[in-house]
Design a protein around this motif. Structure first.
Motif, mmCIF file in Angstrom:
data_model
loop_
_atom_site.group_PDB
_atom_site.id
_atom_site.type_symbol
_atom_site.label_atom_id
_atom_site.label_comp_id
_atom_site.label_asym_id
_atom_site.label_seq_id
_atom_site.Cartn_x
_atom_site.Cartn_y
_atom_site.Cartn_z
ATOM 1 N N ALA B 233 58.287 45.417 26.759
ATOM 2 C CA ALA B 233 58.738 46.781 27.024
ATOM 3 C C ALA B 233 58.501 47.670 25.800
ATOM 4 C CB ALA B 233 60.216 46.786 27.407
ATOM 5 N N ALA B 234 58.713 47.106 24.600
ATOM 6 C CA ALA B 234 58.459 47.877 23.378
ATOM 7 C C ALA B 234 56.971 48.212 23.278
ATOM 8 C CB ALA B 234 58.906 47.086 22.151
ATOM 9 N N ALA B 235 56.116 47.260 23.657
ATOM 10 C CA ALA B 235 54.673 47.507 23.614
ATOM 11 C C ALA B 235 54.320 48.672 24.526
ATOM 12 C CB ALA B 235 53.899 46.251 24.029
ATOM 13 N N PHE B 236 54.916 48.703 25.722
ATOM 14 C CA PHE B 236 54.624 49.828 26.618
ATOM 15 C C PHE B 236 55.173 51.133 26.038
ATOM 16 C CE2 PHE B 236 55.321 52.772 30.093
ATOM 17 C CZ PHE B 236 54.068 52.752 30.698
ATOM 18 N N THR B 237 56.351 51.043 25.433
ATOM 19 C CA THR B 237 56.962 52.220 24.814
ATOM 20 C C THR B 237 56.017 52.824 23.768
ATOM 21 O OG1 THR B 237 59.136 51.254 25.175
ATOM 22 C CG2 THR B 237 59.000 53.014 23.534
ATOM 23 N N PHE B 238 55.444 51.962 22.937
ATOM 24 C CA PHE B 238 54.465 52.431 21.948
ATOM 25 C C PHE B 238 53.204 52.948 22.635
ATOM 26 C CE2 PHE B 238 56.445 49.361 18.739
ATOM 27 C CZ PHE B 238 57.086 50.384 18.057
ATOM 28 N N TYR B 403 54.010 34.098 19.649
ATOM 29 C CA TYR B 403 52.579 34.352 19.495
ATOM 30 C C TYR B 403 52.291 35.843 19.323
ATOM 31 C CZ TYR B 403 47.654 34.719 20.025
ATOM 32 O OH TYR B 403 46.353 35.036 19.775
ATOM 33 N N PHE B 404 52.811 36.644 20.221
ATOM 34 C CA PHE B 404 52.475 38.073 20.165
ATOM 35 C C PHE B 404 53.098 38.749 18.948
ATOM 36 C CE2 PHE B 404 51.411 37.618 24.724
ATOM 37 C CZ PHE B 404 50.108 38.058 24.604
ATOM 38 N N LEU B 405 54.313 38.325 18.612
ATOM 39 C CA LEU B 405 54.943 38.942 17.447
ATOM 40 C C LEU B 405 54.132 38.627 16.187
ATOM 41 C CD1 LEU B 405 57.420 40.579 16.502
ATOM 42 C CD2 LEU B 405 58.450 38.407 15.852
ATOM 43 N N GLU B 406 53.713 37.359 16.083
ATOM 44 C CA GLU B 406 53.006 36.944 14.886
ATOM 45 C C GLU B 406 51.605 37.551 14.828
ATOM 46 O OE1 GLU B 406 52.231 32.617 13.332
ATOM 47 O OE2 GLU B 406 54.276 32.847 14.094
ATOM 48 N N ILE B 412 52.253 46.131 15.289
ATOM 49 C CA ILE B 412 53.610 46.572 15.627
ATOM 50 C C ILE B 412 54.191 47.408 14.489
ATOM 51 C CG2 ILE B 412 55.970 45.778 16.078
ATOM 52 C CD1 ILE B 412 54.653 43.339 17.504
ATOM 53 N N ILE B 413 53.970 46.943 13.257
ATOM 54 C CA ILE B 413 54.470 47.714 12.108
ATOM 55 C C ILE B 413 53.811 49.095 12.077
ATOM 56 C CG2 ILE B 413 54.469 47.833 9.573
ATOM 57 C CD1 ILE B 413 54.867 44.791 9.557
ATOM 58 N N ALA B 416 55.361 51.210 14.704
ATOM 59 C CA ALA B 416 56.721 51.618 14.357
ATOM 60 C C ALA B 416 56.691 52.733 13.314
ATOM 61 C CB ALA B 416 57.510 50.414 13.843
ATOM 62 N N ILE B 417 55.868 52.569 12.277
ATOM 63 C CA ILE B 417 55.784 53.614 11.256
ATOM 64 C C ILE B 417 55.212 54.894 11.861
ATOM 65 C CG2 ILE B 417 54.636 54.284 9.102
ATOM 66 C CD1 ILE B 417 54.841 51.373 8.231
ATOM 67 N N GLY B 418 54.196 54.734 12.710
ATOM 68 C CA GLY B 418 53.554 55.900 13.322
ATOM 69 C C GLY B 418 54.490 56.690 14.225
#
Lengths: 382, 473
Positions: B233-238, B403-406, B412-413, B416-418
């Protein structure tokens, strides 16, 4: 008034001009060997084609296909991703040791189709058994399974162990399980190419030995396992390399049976006759795996003619297969001088009819193809 | 045509810029003709028949605007009103026909088993955006906020202007009227435009397109852990933020290159401390359009609390429907309507007393869940997915999550910064420090931005690199 240099305007304009004029100036490339497909060439401009949208679509394809430095762009992307720790690129896992394997997840693996194919083969086996024809089924594991400790951490794959136990349940003693042989064999050399999804000559030889061990005897199997081999290419870059274009993957060696290289034989491919199963001209092309039989065809008959007269009556073998069998056949010819291969993806006849003329039938399919293809064995498709 | 395509970057933009800047600045009318022609080609690229709808829309609103303007000029508001109603209904009819016919028939079928055949009408791109633009124009003419435009070329240029044509921002005529009639080319504005365009292009290609597969893969898995469900869901949010705001950046940037200053459309929505604030920061041109042309005319907050709450709900059902002809968008609109009402009634007061962190967490959780409703077009599937976010699968974490987090940690960083103003702040400090050494500043900035441009291009080109799957054979 703030002082400004406007360098950005010049740089951006130069880049756009470089792309558009550069692409216009370089000659069009007709064929992309890495992608194994023809690239789109400049589309014809007609009012009709503009109005129905084909011109626009083709023109976009043309620009992307012919853009200046195309493969460099792709390489740059793969390098960036790899540097950022993204190990799955374009459906490929980058493993440790410069190895690439196909990435097949639960989302990709079609279990219901897989089970249907197992059922089809099981039905076919029953028909053959009634006619006293021996049937063996050899599912080929994926490179990702055999080399799973080389995968990126936590890599997601489909449950291949489950696929194998389903096959074992369906086929019982008719199944030839080559997993242990390949996994033990990988310590003495590559059993799968580093840059291609196929097995290497070594992998094919170990699999062949497993089959011979069941179909002939232990001693014959041992002979296959330790037979002489010949390297026919040491600069193979396979399909997995093509998907990522990463130079770090290195090159592979194609190795085959020394006996099959020298033996006199008659090979009949779709009605045409040749005197070797090797098509060496393909060693100078991108797809070097096509050195075996020149690729895949519906019906291929192979007969080793050397010493035919002295030879006692030997068994005739029918192989129902995908491309994995192509590199295995050379290692079988010593024990089975007469082999016919049927590729269900191209053959449109009734395979159970053909089987009647053979003593033994061997299925060689990668597990992955068993989930993707529709394997039709009885009756014709058309 | 879309901005992130080869034909746009390698043919359309060079040719259009050449044609535009070859015309001397004083001939703004000729430049408008160039822009109008280019915009129509841009619009019709791939689907030329839709140009007809566009031309009809231009002529229809142009004529309506003239008639309404004439009546308003002689202070004849009651004669202008029927014309305005006719014009708005006409616009809504066009939009409704193309966007909602199938949806309405399908709903009727589900309710009554009438078995009506769906005509399968294809949605002309950008119709939701330019219909809203033309409606704002005629309403503003009626309100005497702007004068009716007598020159159809200028009016047509406003409606079709390709930068904002297919994905916004929704530019109001009153905001660009002066620039349509007279505008200068200023190099600093052009440079600003290029900067914005490259940033938007990078957001779309390097962030949105790259994070999207994480959502796609996780959401199509049968059963995933709570951590995976949140990551998806966070991936879609981004993805939706960088895609949409990237597109707005590109539009604003292109506008600047041609001498137009558009209003901002996004203002770091994910740093909001309440949903009320979020909707002041997200797709601002749409929220302000609904506020200006629906909420306030309905009475806004001037007619008592019950009426105000009803107005909020109406606006949000319409906002949901605007996003797409499907019930999940309606549900998504109602979801926000209810939350905004609750905030108005009490949550905002509570949040004021809490430390700011509470507001941030509260908002982002609501937003992420909202995007799941938005992204999954089957409502029961969306509820199932939200269930997994709260542990319905029984697992807190799984290998897919690891897997995806790593493997996507840097992506992702970066996302998040963007999503925060951090980069802008840092760039502001650097450019202040280097104010005197403007050549060095220019070089540093150019290297940085061109790197984004070149990498984006690499990722874009690779999208078309499709090895034929011959290895199955």
């Amino acid at each position: 008034m703030k002082k400004k240099s406007y360098i950005l305007i010049y740089a951006a304009a130069a880049f756009i001009i470089f792309l558009s004029i550069g692409t216009l100036l370089i000659p069009d490339v007709v064929f992309s060997p890495d992608e194994n497909r023809y690239l789109t060439e400049k589309p014809d401009f007609t009012v009709k084609r503009v109005l129905d949208g084909t011109f626009e679509r083709k023109y976009e394809e043309y620009l992307s296909d012919q853009i200046i430095g195309r493969n460099r762009w792709v390489e740059a992307k793969s390098l960036t991703e790899a540097a950022l720790g993204i190990n799955d690129i374009n459906g490929v896992y980058l493993c440790t040791g410069g190895r690439a394997v196909e990435r097949i997840t639960e989302n990709d693996f079609d279990w219901s189709n897989y089970e249907k194919n197992l059922q089809r083969i099981e039905d076919f086996t029953e028909i053959c058994t009634e006619q006293e024809i021996n049937v063996h089924i050899m599912p080929v594991p994926t490179g990702a399974y055999v080399y799973r400790e080389f995968l990126p951490d936590n890599a997601i794959m489909f449950d291949e162990g489950k696929a194998f136990s389903q096959a074992a349940d369906a086929f019982g003693s008719n199944m030839i399980d080559i997993r242990n042989s390949l996994m033990a064999g990988k310590h003495g050399g590559d059993v799968f190419f580093k840059t291609d999804h196929h097995w290497t000559g070594r992998g094919a030889r170990l699999a062949a030995a497993e089959f011979i061990g069941t179909a002939v005897n232990k001693a014959a199997a041992e002979k296959v396992r330790s037979c002489d081999t010949e390297i026919i290419s040491s600069e193979f870059k396979g399909t997995l390399y093509s998907k990522v274009l990463l130079k770090t993957l290195g090159t592979d060696i194609i190795e085959t049976s020394a006996y099959a290289r020298k033996a006199d034989m008659k090979v009949e491919i779709e009605g045409e006759e040749y005197d070797s199963l090797y098509f060496d001209e393909n060693l100078n092309k991108k797809d070097k795996y096509a050195v075996y039989f020149g690729g895949n065809y519906g019906l291929v008959k192979i007969r080793a003619t050397a010493g035919e007269k002295e030879r006692k009556e030997s068994e005739k073998l029918l192989i129902v297969k995908d491309s994995f069998a192509n590199s295995m056949v050379p290692f079988l010819l010593n024990d089975f001088p007469e082999i016919t291969m049927v590729d269900t993806r191209f053959y449109r006849g009734d395979i159970s009819r053909i089987a009647e003329e053979y003593d033994r039938v061997l299925f060689v399919y990668s597990v992955n193809n068993l989930s993707e293809e529709k394997i039709v064995l009885t009756g014709s498709l058309s | 045509m879309v901005f992130s395509s080869s034909v746009f970057l390698m043919t359309f933009i060079p040719v259009t810029l050449l044609a535009y800047f070859i015309v001397p600045e004083r001939f703004v009318k000729v430049r408008n003709v160039v822009l109008l022609t280019a915009s129509l080609i841009f619009y019709g690229w791939g689907e030329p028949k839709y140009i007809l709808i566009m031309l009809f829309s231009i002529v229809f609103n142009y004529v309506c605007g003239l008639i309404i303007g004439k009546e308003i000029n002689i202070n004849n508001k009651h004669r202008a009103k029927p014309m305005l109603i006719f014009c708005v209904l006409g616009n809504l009819a066009i939009l409704g026909f193309f966007k909602y016919t199938d949806f309405v028939l399908e709903t009727v079928n589900q309710l009554t088993a009438a078995g009506l055949t769906l005509p399968g009408i294809a949605l002309p791109i950008g119709i939701s955006f330019y219909t809203f633009q033309t409606m704002s124009y005629v309403i503003d003419v009626y309100r005497n906020k702007v004068k009716a435009q007598k020159n159809i070329i200028i009016f047509g240029t406003y409606v079709t202007l390709f930068p904002q044509l297919i994905a916004g921002p929704i530019v109001r005529y009153s905001d660009v009227e002066a620039m349509l009639i007279d505008r200068k080319t200023r190099p600093e504005q052009v440079e600003d435009g290029i900067r914005r365009f490259i940033i938007g292009f990078g957001k779309k290609v390097l962030l949105a397109n790259q994070i999207y597969p994480v959502w796609m893969e996780l959401s199509s898995m049968e059963n995933i852990s709570a951590a995976s469900a949140w990551l998806g869901a966070a991936a879609f949010t981004f993805q939706i933020y960088f895609d949409f705001s990237g597109y707005s950046d590109m539009a604003i940037g292109l506008g600047k290159i041609f001498g137009f200053d558009y209003l901002e459309n996004f203002n770091y929505p994910y740093i909001s401390r309440s949903i009320t604030e979020f909707w002041r920061r997200w797709h601002m041109s749409l929220s302000s359009w609904f506020k200006e042309y629906v909420y306030i005319p309905l009475g806004g907050n001037k007619k008592g609390l019950p009426r105000q709450l009803a107005n909020i709900l109406i606006v949000w059902i319409l906002t949901g429907l605007w996003h797409g002809a499907s019930w999940n968008f309606v549900a998504w609109g109602i979801y926000y309507g209810i939350i905004l009402i609750a905030e108005k009634l009490c949550i905002l007061k509570v949040l004021k007393k809490c430390p700011p962190g509470v507001g941030h967490v509260y908002s982002i959780v609501i937003i992420v869940i909202g995007w799941v409703i938005f992204a999954v077009d089957d409502l029961s599937e969306a509820i199932r997915y939200i269930g997994m976010m709260f542990g319905s699968s029984g697992n807190l974490t799984d290998t897919a999550f690891s897997y995806f987090l790593e493997s996507r940690i840097w992506l992702i960083i970066a996302c998040a910064i963007g999503s925060t103003p951090l980069v802008r702040k840092v760039c502001g400090i650097i450019s202040k420090r280097l104010r005197e050494r403007y050549i060095l500043l220019g070089v540093v900035e150019t290297v940085f931005l061109m790197a984004i441009f070149v990498f984006s291009m690499a990722f874009l080109v690779s999208g078309s690199y499709n090895p034929f799957l011959y290895f199955r054979f």
